[in-house]
Every structure is written in C-alpha cells, then in structure tokens.
Design an enzyme around this catalytic site. Structure first.
Site, PDB file in Angstrom:
ATOM      1  N   ASN A   1      -5.478  45.800  38.510  1.00  0.00           N
ATOM      2  CA  ASN A   1      -6.441  44.975  37.760  1.00  0.00           C
ATOM      3  C   ASN A   1      -5.737  43.751  37.178  1.00  0.00           C
ATOM      4  OD1 ASN A   1      -5.750  47.360  35.999  1.00  0.00           O
ATOM      5  ND2 ASN A   1      -6.987  46.353  34.482  1.00  0.00           N
ATOM      6  N   ASP A   2      -5.822  43.487  35.911  1.00  0.00           N
ATOM      7  CA  ASP A   2      -5.469  42.183  35.342  1.00  0.00           C
ATOM      8  C   ASP A   2      -4.119  41.601  35.796  1.00  0.00           C
ATOM      9  OD1 ASP A   2      -7.438  43.430  33.887  1.00  0.00           O
ATOM     10  OD2 ASP A   2      -6.317  43.476  32.015  1.00  0.00           O
TER      11      ASP A   2
ATOM     12  N   PHE B   1      -0.656  48.455  28.819  1.00  0.00           N
ATOM     13  CA  PHE B   1      -1.792  47.581  29.086  1.00  0.00           C
ATOM     14  C   PHE B   1      -1.340  46.118  29.149  1.00  0.00           C
ATOM     15  CE2 PHE B   1      -5.958  50.000  27.864  1.00  0.00           C
ATOM     16  CZ  PHE B   1      -5.640  51.002  28.760  1.00  0.00           C
TER      17      PHE B   1
ATOM     18  N   GLU C   1     -11.440  40.802  25.580  1.00  0.00           N
ATOM     19  CA  GLU C   1     -10.202  41.273  26.201  1.00  0.00           C
ATOM     20  C   GLU C   1      -9.413  40.056  26.706  1.00  0.00           C
ATOM     21  OE1 GLU C   1     -11.017  45.578  27.843  1.00  0.00           O
ATOM     22  OE2 GLU C   1     -11.963  44.126  29.148  1.00  0.00           O
TER      23      GLU C   1
HETATM   24  N1  DQQ Z   1      -7.526  45.904  31.234  1.00  0.00           N
HETATM   25  C1  DQQ Z   1      -6.340  46.330  30.556  1.00  0.00           C
HETATM   26  C2  DQQ Z   1      -6.558  46.072  29.137  1.00  0.00           C
HETATM   27  C3  DQQ Z   1      -7.602  45.028  29.147  1.00  0.00           C
HETATM   28  C4  DQQ Z   1      -8.450  45.377  30.312  1.00  0.00           C
HETATM   29  C5  DQQ Z   1      -6.029  47.736  30.869  1.00  0.00           C
HETATM   30  C6  DQQ Z   1      -9.190  44.236  30.906  1.00  0.00           C
HETATM   31  O1  DQQ Z   1      -5.374  45.684  28.516  1.00  0.00           O
HETATM   32  O2  DQQ Z   1      -8.262  45.001  27.949  1.00  0.00           O
HETATM   33  O3  DQQ Z   1      -5.712  47.829  32.226  1.00  0.00           O
HETATM   34  O4  DQQ Z   1      -9.499  44.429  32.258  1.00  0.00           O
END
Ligand code: DQQ
Length: 506
Positions: free
Chosen positions: A42-43, A103, A228
């Site tokens: 993800n991010d 995270f 976020e």
């Molecule tokens: N993904 C992360 C977080 C964030 C969220 C966790 C946004 O830190 O808030 O993988 O996609």
C-alpha cells in the site's frame, strides 16, 4: 559527476527476482508501474533521493495479499524509471513500540544520517491498538535501520482535544528546527494535521493543528472524520497540504466499518504555524488513488507517488499472489488559482518502445474510429483532439472485439468534465466498475490533450496537465485490447495521436 552506488547482495533480492518472474505472465500485473515482488503493497513511504539514488519504500505485507503486519518494503532507482528490489527495510520487532506494525512515514537526513519517522503499532494489554511516532536511523546507505532506543518519540497525542487516531508523518526543516505533521482527527469536528517542532527528531514539542477539516461539509469536497498520510510542501508561492480521507460507513447491522476515500489537497498560505487555505481539490479523481507522498529531488522537482489500490475481490487478490501498485511518479506544478498540476516525470519516456502515430482525422458521430495497430494492454498514448461541434469526444481502450468489455475516457464539453468510465471494463461482477468525473475547463483556443497510460489493470489519465484520473480495470477476455476514438452529438477532429509500446521497469 558520477556516483558509485551501493550494490546490495542479499538472499531477499534473489527471492524477489524469482517472485517477479513467477508473476510476470499474470495479465493483470502491471509491467511499468511499481508493484511489490509479491503479496501486499500500500502507501509509498520514505521517498527520498540520497547520494543520487532514488529510494521508494512502501507499506508491505510480505506474507500475504492482505493488509496486515506492515513492513517497509524498499526499492531503488537510478533514473526514476527502472527499479531494483532491496531487502525489506523495517519489520515489526517483538517487544518494541512497533511489534504489531511499522505503519507509514517519511525519511529526512539529520546530521548526515537518513532518519525514518514512522508509526509504530502495538496492541496493549487491554487490546487497545496504540499508534505512536517512532524513529530509526541508517548508517549504511539505507540498507539496514537501527531503532531509536527511546521509541515511541511521542508517547501520546495532545490531550487538549478529543483526538481520534494518531498516525503517519511529514517532516521538514525550517530555519529554527524540524517540523512534523501527524495525521489525526478531532471527534465531531473532522480531520486534523497536528504540528510538532524539534531540534533532534526525537524530542518533540506540540504546537497546534496546522489545519483542521469539517466532517459535516460535503461540498465541494468531502474530507471525512480523520486524515491519513499528511504531506506538506511549498509549491511556487503557495503551500500545499495533502491528506487522505478516512471515514466510517455503517453496515446493515449498524456496525461501523473503516473506509478510505480519496486524497485532498489544500493550497494556501503558511504563516505562524498555520495554513490558511484558499483552494481545495482532489489529487486524483479516479477510484483507486490513495495515500500519496512527495519529495524534492536534486533538480528541485517535487515528485509524488500514490498507491493504486485493487478494485477486485480479496479472493482474486489471494489467487493472484499480489495486491496493489504505485502510480507513475508525477512532477507537481502550481496551476492558476492555487490548483495542483501533475505530469508524469519525463524519465517515464525512457520506457517507450515502438511508436505509431495518426494525424488529421475526422471523428464522426456513431462511427468509432478503430486505431488498427494500437491495440494492446501495455502502452502510453498522447492525443490532441478538438471537440468542435461534438458534445462528447473520447477514447476507448481495453475493448473486446464484440464490445462486451471496454474502458472509456470521455470529455463532455457542456459539463466541462472528463470521465474515466470503467462501468463496462470487465464482465467479472466481483470487480468495482464505476464512472469517475473530473472538472476540466479547456481554455479558448486550446485542444483537449489526453495522456493515457494503460498498464494491464491500470488506466492512469492526465488531461491537459490539469486533472488526473486513475482507476483499475480487470478485463476477463484475452482479446480486450482494442483502442478507438469516438465523437457524439457532432463531429470532432483528431489533430494527432502517438502511441508507444511500454517496456517493463525491472
Ligand atoms: N496505511 C498505513 C497507515 C495509513 C494507511 C498502514 C493509509 O499508516 O494511515 O498501512 O493507507
């Protein structure tokens, strides 16, 4: 000037190569957008150019295709086009503040040492999931990272507000020290970006919210109950705050489920540790864009990546063995009235292969113009179109010969908007198929300029350097590859169109 880059020899790198080779034939797996070697991504995190090398870290679950046990995956690039896997940078460590997840966060260089500021997740004895800022430093060119012994560096959110969530970080340098935003929400108020200051990245003093949203406001933008992944930077004579909107939806039983929406930017003036925003917009109007992060490279360009999430069933992701991709890197520019402009970095052109072009064609209503030779699922296309008398003009991609599957990009003159319509992109009912619209006012004397990147399950659209729309598509038919142009309600003109086959990034 030449740099000597560290060569990383590590069993992980070979393992990653094998995963990539195994998954390469998957018809939905992007070839020139970044993906994890396998499993969940993800991010984008910790984006930085350091000693000439671009680093892309990312939220990663190396064990499964689901969003759990977050690690920091890591890849590097010399040219922002081709990427190499490096070993996982950070994994949850038992007994520490991040034992249940590392995270999102960022990296800055402090006293010469790359320093990571990220959210450590730890479930306490009462079952409460604590999310707190942590720090790690690298002394070997960002291959390995040492946690700061005093983690978490901020033990709890400020107590003078009723805070909901406390995670994700943007850190930057000002004349008098380091500044740091943490993503948050204030109950019954809305999303908040909380501002801290420090001399050393480990002792932080809380200042105030840099900016707070209004959860009750739906128009022109919905900004939710929590923000976020804050990102904050100067662009031209403005400052931009970018956040990703988190909210809850209520299910049939009344239970609340977390839901991520879109990424919003606020542009305005930054003074006295507060942002006064005069414009707000969506970073990308598509369905699949979330949690972007940006950095400044050694050419002074502000470059952003975003996470392109999946729009298909978890079961399909599990069967595929991978989930999630990154957008192309985008250069950010300031447009009139404080709007955010985005174009792919020019380095993306290094991936162009064989090209073909068309020019000077009339598009008549009811007669789509099939571009013979343009079919495919891994290409870039640039077109200049004059809508003329047409009510709508556009492009069809990933089209099946029998018309049963097709993705449409449509410009509507009267509405002043461009649409990425994936509602018929796939016959698979377990994929999300939607039409997403972006406002686009084309100035008098200007053509419609579309730049479209099709990369198997990704369609990333840039219109007139002004708006972006990115969505995921999952055609089921191997021959859903056709490309055509069309006009509706009158004739339009294709000035020129060029199409390049695109090469892979590994
Ligand atoms: N993904 C992360 C977080 C964030 C969220 C966790 C946004 O830190 O808030 O993988 O996609």
């Amino acid at each position: 000037m030449s740099f000597s880059f560290p060569q990383v020899v590590h069993p992980y790198v070979e393992q990653a190569r094998q995963h990539r080779a195994r998954l390469a034939a998957d018809p939905h797996r992007p070839a020139y957008h970044f993906t994890a070697p396998a499993n969940w991504l993800n991010d984008p995190n910790g984006l930085i150019q350091h000693d000439g090398l671009y680093h892309l870290f990312y939220q990663h679950n190396p064990h499964a295709t689901v969003s759990a046990t977050k690690h920091w995956g890591h890849a590097v690039s010399r040219d922002l086009a081709h990427w190499e896997d490096w070993p996982i940078a950070l994994a949850p460590a038992p007994g520490t503040a991040d034992q249940d997840g590392c995270f999102s966060g960022c990296i800055v260089v402090h006293n010469g040492d790359p320093t990571m500021i990220y959210t450590g997740v730890r479930v306490d004895e009462t079952g409460r999931k604590r999310q707190r800022p942590c720090v790690a430093v690298s002394y070997d060119g960002m291959v390995t990272w040492e946690r700061y012994a005093g983690n978490p560096v901020i033990p709890a959110p400020p107590t003078d507000m009723d805070i909901f969530a406390f995670r994700d970080h943007a850190v930057w340098r000002e004349a008098d020290g380091w500044y740091h935003l943490v993503g948050s929400g204030i109950r019954q108020v809305g999303g908040a970006a909380l501002l801290y200051r420090s001399d050393d990245l480990v002792n932080w003093e809380y200042l105030n919210p840099l900016y707070v949203g209004d959860m009750h406001q739906l128009d022109p933008l919905f900004t939710g109950i929590m923000w976020e992944c804050p990102d904050f930077f100067r662009l031209g004579d403005r400052h931009m705050l970018v956040v990703s909107v988190f909210d809850h939806v209520r299910g049939d039983t009344g239970a609340a489920f977390p839901m991520i929406h879109h990424s919003v930017y606020f542009s305005g003036d930054y003074a006295d540790h507060c942002l006064t925003a005069s414009y707000a917009g969506l970073v990308d109007y598509g369905r699949s864009w979330y949690a972007p992060q940006s950095f400044t490279d050694d050419q002074g360009r502000r470059i952003m990546f975003g996470w392109l999430r999946e729009e298909r069933a978890f079961e399909a992701q599990r069967a595929a063995g991978w989930s999630g991709a990154m957008s192309l890197p985008r250069v950010l520019t300031l447009r009139p009235n404080g709007r955010l402009g985005q174009t792919p970095v020019p380095e993306v052109e290094l991936l162009r292969g064989v090209s073909q072009s068309w020019e000077g064609l009339t598009l008549s209503p009811g007669e789509p113009l099939v571009l013979d030779g343009a079919e495919g699922n891994t290409f870039e296309l640039v077109a200049e179109l004059w809508p003329a008398e047409a009510a709508r003009v556009g492009l069809i991609a990933r089209a099946a010969p029998d018309g049963s599957e097709a993705t449409r990009i449509v410009y509507d003159q009267a509405e002043g908007r461009v649409t990425l319509d994936t509602s018929q992109a796939s016959l698979d009912p377990a994929t999300r198929r939607v039409a997403r619209h972006a406002p686009l006012r084309i100035a008098q004397g200007e053509p419609l300029r579309l730049r479209v990147f099709v990369d198997r399950s990704i369609v990333e659209v840039f219109a007139n350097d002004d708006v972006c729309i990115t969505s995921r598509v999952y055609p089921t038919k191997p021959d859903s590859l056709g490309v055509a142009l069309f006009a509706e309600g009158g004739s339009a003109r294709l000035e020129w169109l060029e199409r390049w086959a695109m090469r892979g990034i590994w």
